[in-house]
Structures are given as structure tokens and as C-alpha cells.
Design a protein around this motif. Structure first.
Motif, mmCIF file in Angstrom:
data_model
loop_
_atom_site.group_PDB
_atom_site.id
_atom_site.type_symbol
_atom_site.label_atom_id
_atom_site.label_comp_id
_atom_site.label_asym_id
_atom_site.label_seq_id
_atom_site.Cartn_x
_atom_site.Cartn_y
_atom_site.Cartn_z
ATOM 1 N N GLU A 1 0.825 -1.210 0.000
ATOM 2 C CA GLU A 1 0.000 0.000 0.000
ATOM 3 C C GLU A 1 0.862 1.264 0.000
ATOM 4 O OE1 GLU A 1 -3.297 2.303 2.762
ATOM 5 O OE2 GLU A 1 -2.694 0.281 3.285
ATOM 6 N N SER A 2 1.905 1.285 0.811
ATOM 7 C CA SER A 2 2.764 2.474 0.853
ATOM 8 C C SER A 2 3.533 2.653 -0.455
ATOM 9 C CB SER A 2 3.719 2.429 2.042
ATOM 10 O OG SER A 2 4.748 1.490 1.843
ATOM 11 N N LEU A 3 3.911 1.549 -1.101
ATOM 12 C CA LEU A 3 4.588 1.641 -2.401
ATOM 13 C C LEU A 3 3.646 2.192 -3.465
ATOM 14 C CD1 LEU A 3 6.564 -1.726 -2.498
ATOM 15 C CD2 LEU A 3 7.451 0.539 -1.966
ATOM 16 N N VAL A 4 2.402 1.728 -3.454
ATOM 17 C CA VAL A 4 1.413 2.213 -4.419
ATOM 18 C C VAL A 4 1.128 3.689 -4.166
ATOM 19 C CG1 VAL A 4 -0.988 1.992 -5.183
ATOM 20 C CG2 VAL A 4 0.406 -0.048 -4.831
ATOM 21 N N ASP A 5 1.010 4.069 -2.903
ATOM 22 C CA ASP A 5 0.784 5.467 -2.550
ATOM 23 C C ASP A 5 1.913 6.340 -3.085
ATOM 24 O OD1 ASP A 5 1.126 7.818 -0.363
ATOM 25 O OD2 ASP A 5 -0.981 7.216 -0.519
ATOM 26 N N GLU A 6 3.157 5.899 -2.909
ATOM 27 C CA GLU A 6 4.317 6.635 -3.420
ATOM 28 C C GLU A 6 4.282 6.745 -4.940
ATOM 29 O OE1 GLU A 6 9.151 6.125 -3.768
ATOM 30 O OE2 GLU A 6 8.123 5.141 -2.100
ATOM 31 N N ALA A 7 3.941 5.649 -5.609
ATOM 32 C CA ALA A 7 3.901 5.640 -7.074
ATOM 33 C C ALA A 7 2.830 6.601 -7.602
ATOM 34 C CB ALA A 7 3.639 4.223 -7.589
ATOM 35 N N ILE A 8 1.659 6.597 -6.986
ATOM 36 C CA ILE A 8 0.585 7.489 -7.432
ATOM 37 C C ILE A 8 0.969 8.940 -7.178
ATOM 38 C CG2 ILE A 8 -1.798 8.207 -6.978
ATOM 39 C CD1 ILE A 8 -2.422 5.214 -6.477
ATOM 40 N N THR A 9 1.560 9.215 -6.011
ATOM 41 C CA THR A 9 1.995 10.576 -5.696
ATOM 42 C C THR A 9 3.033 11.062 -6.710
ATOM 43 O OG1 THR A 9 1.554 10.227 -3.352
ATOM 44 C CG2 THR A 9 3.041 12.016 -3.899
ATOM 45 N N ASP A 10 4.001 10.196 -7.040
ATOM 46 C CA ASP A 10 5.033 10.561 -8.031
ATOM 47 C C ASP A 10 4.398 10.822 -9.399
ATOM 48 O OD1 ASP A 10 6.950 10.309 -6.077
ATOM 49 O OD2 ASP A 10 7.743 8.394 -6.818
ATOM 50 N N LEU A 11 3.429 10.019 -9.802
ATOM 51 C CA LEU A 11 2.755 10.207 -11.085
ATOM 52 C C LEU A 11 2.015 11.539 -11.124
ATOM 53 C CD1 LEU A 11 1.878 9.020 -13.852
ATOM 54 C CD2 LEU A 11 -0.113 8.071 -12.656
ATOM 55 N N LEU A 12 1.304 11.856 -10.052
ATOM 56 C CA LEU A 12 0.584 13.132 -9.999
ATOM 57 C C LEU A 12 1.543 14.318 -9.993
ATOM 58 C CD1 LEU A 12 -2.227 12.180 -7.466
ATOM 59 C CD2 LEU A 12 -2.451 12.492 -9.940
ATOM 60 N N ASP A 13 2.670 14.210 -9.278
ATOM 61 C CA ASP A 13 3.694 15.264 -9.304
ATOM 62 C C ASP A 13 4.251 15.460 -10.700
ATOM 63 O OD1 ASP A 13 3.396 15.712 -6.598
ATOM 64 O OD2 ASP A 13 5.198 14.583 -6.017
ATOM 65 N N LYS A 14 4.491 14.354 -11.388
ATOM 66 C CA LYS A 14 5.036 14.397 -12.742
ATOM 67 C C LYS A 14 4.121 15.178 -13.686
ATOM 68 C CE LYS A 14 5.982 11.260 -16.604
ATOM 69 N NZ LYS A 14 6.000 9.848 -17.014
ATOM 70 N N HIS A 15 2.825 15.061 -13.457
ATOM 71 C CA HIS A 15 1.840 15.721 -14.322
ATOM 72 C C HIS A 15 1.317 17.024 -13.709
ATOM 73 C CE1 HIS A 15 1.668 12.565 -17.329
ATOM 74 N NE2 HIS A 15 1.782 11.691 -16.326
ATOM 75 N N GLY A 16 1.987 17.521 -12.685
ATOM 76 C CA GLY A 16 1.636 18.794 -12.101
ATOM 77 C C GLY A 16 0.316 18.837 -11.380
ATOM 78 N N ARG A 17 -0.069 17.767 -10.779
ATOM 79 C CA ARG A 17 -1.363 17.707 -10.064
ATOM 80 C C ARG A 17 -1.165 17.657 -8.584
ATOM 81 N NH1 ARG A 17 -6.103 16.969 -13.540
ATOM 82 N NH2 ARG A 17 -5.175 17.339 -15.521
#
Length: 78
Positions: A62-78
Motif C-alpha cells: 500500500e505504501s509503495l502504491v501510494d508513493e507511485a501514485i503521488t510521483d505520477l501526480l507530481d510528474k503531471h503537475g497535479r
């Protein structure tokens, strides 16, 4: 990122006597407070890699998925 909690031996012992479900359910309820569930279908290989990485880093999937989603949103400026 928070690390996965250590194994609770007392909870496991109580589960063996039939009281573990209550302890486990209470712990799950607290850990899921103010969270929403997201379901995703992934390949067996990706699932295995995530589980291995979680073990290697002593974290939850769960924490790995949370990190991955956060990184994806940061990458796209969200």
C-alpha cells in the motif's frame, strides 16, 4: 513514507484462541481511517515485483502504491 508495523505476536496468539479477528479488525479500521479504496488489475509479474520490493524495503505494498501514485501526480503537475 512510513514503514510497515512489526508483527504483533500477542495479536497472533489471541487469534489462535479465537479473539484475533476482533484485534485484527480494529487495527484495520484505524489504518484505513480517512482513506479510499482503489482497485486495479495488474499482471502477476508486476504484483510479484511489488510484493518483493515491499519485503526488501520493509514496507507495505500500500505504501509503495501510494508513493507511485503521488510521483505520477507530481510528474503531471497535479
Amino acid at each position: 513514507m512510513s514503514k510497515r508495523k512489526k508483527l504483533n505476536v500477542e495479536a497472533l496468539r489471541s487469534e489462535a484462541t479465537g479473539y484475533g479477528n476482533v484485534v485484527e479488525k480494529a487495527a484495520r479500521t484505524r489504518s484505513r481511517a480517512q482513506k479510499e479504496q482503489i482497485t486495479a488489475w495488474v499482471t502477476p509479474g508486476l504484483r510479484k515485483q511489488m510484493k518483493l520490493l515491499a519485503v526488501e524495503q520493509d514496507r507495505s505494498v500500500e505504501s509503495l502504491v501510494d508513493e507511485a501514485i503521488t510521483d505520477l501526480l507530481d510528474k503531471h503537475g497535479r
